[in-house]
Write a protein that holds these residues in place. Structure first.
Motif, PDB file in Angstrom:
ATOM      1  N   UNK A 132     -28.553 -17.085   1.495  1.00  8.28           N
ATOM      2  CA  UNK A 132     -28.136 -16.706   2.844  1.00  8.28           C
ATOM      3  C   UNK A 132     -28.616 -15.302   3.206  1.00  8.28           C
ATOM      4  N   UNK A 133     -28.389 -14.359   2.316  1.00  3.04           N
ATOM      5  CA  UNK A 133     -28.744 -12.977   2.629  1.00  3.04           C
ATOM      6  C   UNK A 133     -30.260 -12.793   2.658  1.00  3.04           C
ATOM      7  N   UNK A 134     -30.984 -13.484   1.768  1.00  7.55           N
ATOM      8  CA  UNK A 134     -32.447 -13.408   1.837  1.00  7.55           C
ATOM      9  C   UNK A 134     -32.948 -13.889   3.195  1.00  7.55           C
ATOM     10  N   UNK A 135     -32.334 -14.959   3.705  1.00  2.00           N
ATOM     11  CA  UNK A 135     -32.718 -15.460   5.014  1.00  2.00           C
ATOM     12  C   UNK A 135     -32.383 -14.491   6.129  1.00  2.00           C
ATOM     13  N   UNK A 136     -31.209 -13.873   6.040  1.00  2.00           N
ATOM     14  CA  UNK A 136     -30.803 -12.910   7.061  1.00  2.00           C
ATOM     15  C   UNK A 136     -31.727 -11.695   7.083  1.00  2.00           C
ATOM     16  N   UNK A 137     -32.163 -11.271   5.898  1.00  2.00           N
ATOM     17  CA  UNK A 137     -33.047 -10.113   5.803  1.00  2.00           C
ATOM     18  C   UNK A 137     -34.498 -10.477   6.117  1.00  2.00           C
ATOM     19  N   UNK A 138     -34.812 -11.765   5.998  1.00  2.00           N
ATOM     20  CA  UNK A 138     -36.180 -12.250   6.243  1.00  2.00           C
ATOM     21  C   UNK A 138     -37.179 -11.523   5.346  1.00  2.00           C
ATOM     22  N   UNK A 139     -36.914 -11.581   4.031  1.00  2.00           N
ATOM     23  CA  UNK A 139     -37.782 -10.927   3.060  1.00  2.00           C
ATOM     24  C   UNK A 139     -38.364 -11.968   2.111  1.00  2.00           C
ATOM     25  N   UNK A 215     -28.219   1.234 -12.183  1.00  2.00           N
ATOM     26  CA  UNK A 215     -28.830  -0.062 -11.875  1.00  2.00           C
ATOM     27  C   UNK A 215     -29.603  -0.013 -10.564  1.00  2.00           C
ATOM     28  N   UNK A 216     -29.079   0.730  -9.592  1.00  2.00           N
ATOM     29  CA  UNK A 216     -29.770   0.839  -8.314  1.00  2.00           C
ATOM     30  C   UNK A 216     -31.082   1.612  -8.465  1.00  2.00           C
ATOM     31  N   UNK A 217     -31.060   2.715  -9.199  1.00  2.00           N
ATOM     32  CA  UNK A 217     -32.275   3.506  -9.391  1.00  2.00           C
ATOM     33  C   UNK A 217     -33.330   2.688 -10.123  1.00  2.00           C
ATOM     34  N   UNK A 235     -31.960  -4.128   3.251  1.00  2.00           N
ATOM     35  CA  UNK A 235     -30.726  -4.341   2.503  1.00  2.00           C
ATOM     36  C   UNK A 235     -29.754  -3.187   2.728  1.00  2.00           C
ATOM     37  N   UNK A 236     -30.257  -1.970   2.678  1.00  2.00           N
ATOM     38  CA  UNK A 236     -29.403  -0.806   2.857  1.00  2.00           C
ATOM     39  C   UNK A 236     -28.858  -0.727   4.278  1.00  2.00           C
ATOM     40  N   UNK A 259     -15.364   6.942  -4.582  1.00  2.00           N
ATOM     41  CA  UNK A 259     -15.836   7.280  -5.926  1.00  2.00           C
ATOM     42  C   UNK A 259     -16.690   6.182  -6.513  1.00  2.00           C
ATOM     43  N   UNK A 260     -16.527   4.953  -6.013  1.00  2.00           N
ATOM     44  CA  UNK A 260     -17.245   3.822  -6.584  1.00  2.00           C
ATOM     45  C   UNK A 260     -18.486   3.432  -5.793  1.00  2.00           C
ATOM     46  N   UNK A 261     -18.879   4.234  -4.838  1.00  2.00           N
ATOM     47  CA  UNK A 261     -20.064   3.908  -4.067  1.00  2.00           C
ATOM     48  C   UNK A 261     -21.311   3.976  -4.933  1.00  2.00           C
ATOM     49  N   UNK A 262     -22.230   3.051  -4.667  1.00  2.00           N
ATOM     50  CA  UNK A 262     -23.514   3.094  -5.347  1.00  2.00           C
ATOM     51  C   UNK A 262     -24.184   4.446  -5.156  1.00  2.00           C
TER      52      UNK A 262
END
Length: 308
Positions: A132-139, A215-217, A235-236, A259-262
């Motif tokens: 679903x999200x891949x489709x929404x982002x169209x990537x 993990x993000x880096x 995505x961002x 405190x838990x933000x990426x």
């Protein structure tokens, strides 16, 4: 009942409340599942290459639907929480199970994957939500699958190289819940208990922030993903994204969402990696004392001064 949360109820409630996901033909579904399995293997290779960490421990990959994801995550948290030493009174497990089931029903439409160190260990990929999200982002599908898999496989490497981290999580939860057995009939008492655990909760928020940021880096340093800039930008733009582990720990323990933000952890990791490289950064996994305090998380130069 000797559990603080009725996790079977949580999974059942999530399944009932969650939409199934996008409707696709069976042959397309089979293809997506296979592509996600391939991406999981390639993601581990990329995570090892970028992070300079390696894996030798076996791990299972499960490509699941949303109901399967909710069940697996419930099993994960059930393994994290201690069993009560005596019967938990009142309707606390049912109330908590229903509440967390509602949270899972929302997360199941947002969370793409999860590495589970407590059951398995295993990698979970939420196929309907990824689709679903891949489709929404169209990537590009292959690039997106690899990007997500690299993130989750980085968590695999983290837990493998720092096996003490899951134990810290379990210990913190045990210290929060065990004294309440037989003495509470509401989740309000848990909140009062947590107010007396500021140091433990602060440590856990810092650990989670670093794990998510790392993990993000790593995922954003994969050079083989041609459309990575497009994926990152789109995505961002969707807003802040956290793992199910981070969000549910926040729900159960009342952890500070900020405190838990990426981004908070990613900023710390990016600073250290740019300064001393991934090999230097990886020293952080060798010992509990090497992880930054809440203050050092926002001031990486202080962490460097302490750990040199």
């Amino acid at each position: 009942m000797n559990q603080f949360v009725d996790w079977k109820l949580a999974a059942k409630a999530a399944k009932t409340l969650m939409p199934a996901g996008p409707k696709i033909q069976s042959q397309d579904a089979a293809r997506i599942v296979e592509e996600l399995r391939i991406a999981a293997g390639e993601g581990l290779v990329e995570a090892e290459k970028v992070s300079k960490l390696s894996s030798s421990a076996p791990s299972q990959t499960l490509v699941v639907d949303r109901a399967g994801w909710a069940k697996a995550v419930s099993q994960n948290f059930s393994a994290m929480l201690p069993a009560a030493r005596q019967e938990v009174p009142g309707a606390v497990p049912l109330i908590a199970g229903a509440e967390l089931g509602a949270v899972l029903s929302v997360l199941g439409t947002r969370v793409l994957g999860q590495f589970d160190p407590f059951v398995g260990p295993r990698l979970l990929l939420n196929a309907p939500t990824i689709t679903q999200i891949r489709g929404e982002l169209n990537v590009n599908a292959r690039d997106f699958y690899l990007w997500i898999a690299t993130h989750e496989q980085t968590h695999r490497l983290q837990f493998e190289h720092a096996p003490w981290i899951p134990e810290v999580m379990k210990q913190t939860l045990a210290e929060a819940f065990e004294p309440l057995a037989g003495n509470t009939s509401s989740m309000r008492d848990l909140g009062e208990r947590l107010k007396s655990m500021k140091s433990e909760v602060s440590e856990l928020t810092s650990i989670m922030s670093v794990l998510e940021g790392h993990a993000m880096v790593v995922m954003n340093d994969v050079t083989s993903i041609r459309s990575i800039k497009t994926i990152r930008r789109r995505f961002e733009a969707r807003g802040e994204n956290r793992s199910a582990l981070a969000i549910l720990l926040g729900k159960v323990l009342g952890l500070d969402a900020k405190a838990l933000q990426y981004k908070r952890g990613a900023k710390f990791v990016r600073h250290i990696v740019d300064e001393i490289g991934y090999e230097g950064f990886n020293e952080i996994f060798t010992d509990r004392e090497m992880f930054p305090s809440a203050d050092e998380l926002d001031h990486p130069e202080r962490w460097r001064a302490r750990t040199r």
